[in-house]
Design a protein around this motif. Sequence first.
Motif, mmCIF file in Angstrom:
data_model
loop_
_atom_site.group_PDB
_atom_site.id
_atom_site.type_symbol
_atom_site.label_atom_id
_atom_site.label_comp_id
_atom_site.label_asym_id
_atom_site.label_seq_id
_atom_site.Cartn_x
_atom_site.Cartn_y
_atom_site.Cartn_z
ATOM 1 N N UNK A 136 -48.843 27.395 65.622
ATOM 2 C CA UNK A 136 -48.042 26.999 66.694
ATOM 3 C C UNK A 136 -48.199 25.453 67.016
ATOM 4 N N UNK A 137 -47.122 24.718 66.951
ATOM 5 C CA UNK A 137 -47.381 23.131 66.837
ATOM 6 C C UNK A 137 -47.365 22.634 68.198
ATOM 7 N N UNK A 138 -48.238 21.556 68.459
ATOM 8 C CA UNK A 138 -48.313 21.220 69.567
ATOM 9 C C UNK A 138 -49.047 19.641 69.378
ATOM 10 N N UNK A 139 -49.490 18.826 70.271
ATOM 11 C CA UNK A 139 -49.908 17.650 70.069
ATOM 12 C C UNK A 139 -51.089 17.620 69.412
ATOM 13 N N UNK A 140 -51.987 18.775 69.465
ATOM 14 C CA UNK A 140 -53.168 18.794 68.830
ATOM 15 C C UNK A 140 -53.107 18.927 67.209
ATOM 16 N N UNK A 141 -52.053 19.352 66.740
ATOM 17 C CA UNK A 141 -52.031 19.801 65.406
ATOM 18 C C UNK A 141 -50.741 19.184 64.700
ATOM 19 N N UNK A 142 -49.845 18.509 65.161
ATOM 20 C CA UNK A 142 -48.792 17.911 64.519
ATOM 21 C C UNK A 142 -48.932 17.254 63.372
ATOM 22 N N UNK A 162 -43.048 12.173 66.395
ATOM 23 C CA UNK A 162 -43.800 13.029 65.215
ATOM 24 C C UNK A 162 -42.974 14.353 65.069
ATOM 25 N N UNK A 163 -42.603 14.992 66.084
ATOM 26 C CA UNK A 163 -42.064 16.366 66.105
ATOM 27 C C UNK A 163 -40.786 16.022 65.008
ATOM 28 N N UNK A 164 -39.870 15.096 65.512
ATOM 29 C CA UNK A 164 -38.804 14.818 64.729
ATOM 30 C C UNK A 164 -39.152 14.480 63.209
#
Length: 369
Positions: A202-208, A250-252
């Motif tokens: 599950x992608x979030x700020x903590x692991x991206x 970062x997501x992009x």
Amino acid sequence: MIRKVYSNFLREKLAKREFRWLLSRGTQYALTFASFMAKRPFCGPILGTLVTNYTCNYRCQMCDLRLRDKELKAKGLRELDTAGMKKVLDDFAGLHVSGVGFTGGEPLLRNDIYELLAHAKTRGMISHLNTNGYFLDENAAKSIIDAHVDSINISLDGARASTHDRIRGFAGAFDHAVLGIRRLDAARRRTGALLRIKTVAVISEENVDEYEDMISLARDLNVDCIEFIPRQSFLSNAEPARSNPSFLGKIDNMTRSLLDGAGNGMQIENSPSHLRLFNRSFRNRESPLRCYAGYNSLAVDCYGEIYPCVPWYNWRHAVGNIVGQDLRKFWYSAEYNGIRKEIAGCRKCYLNCQAELNILFNPFSGGVK
């Protein structure tokens, strides 16, 4: 392009010359599409989900489903026993469901889980298990193989123990999951089982920032593929998350990299169409996809509560209860058909299971480019 697991199963069935199965699924696809257009079901759902229990040994940041037991018991509901759960599986089979996903809570906390997994197979359905990996000891690995489970998801939300343990709220979660995966891989190689092993993050700020390392870890663990899920909060009364521009950038970058082949030989389970939706998901925009959940999926939990899909179960939006009625009759009932209009109008979901199914039925959607 469609999700890898769909194309993989189709290739396997073709290689085994199971043409009747292929014809049946092709017919079901056409009838599901026609059902949506006609606004009434002509066939049963493609995907069934069985929520085996709400108990869990973790305290994940994005989930409070472990609290559901108290809520549902307060409504006067009783948890289904083994016979009751098998009846749900029998009803799924009666609806000609292709496959059943077993989820929770943590399914391996349920004492009869292997019996239920095996029962799904005896009824001719593909079986898929979701687990956090903590209880994957040698006996569990053997039991999963013996139950002829087709595929299994193990959660790994970081490439480092500190990241995964923090997200999952449990010290030692990472080490248990990694060891469990190695046991499963050893068991399938030893027995020649065709179990498909996948890690899920599950992608979030903590692991991206760790997504590339997570791909490397998946390769090291000899799993078949890795899948990324855009974080969506399923906490009660949660407000939409507000992401900062740095994280969105970062997501992009991550999705562009994955679309450009960052897996380097490790199979990425997400379809390209789903990866392209991450931009909208993390910006809290409505999905551009028409939702087919009222026609292509159905979920039942351990208290008999019925949901059109996994997201609605996460959001606590039950549409009925199986106790005292036949699930097949409910599926084709005027009562449920009256709810399908609301389901079709839902645009909240980017969760992989339902989003990928919707992509399958929106092949020409202009919103997924």
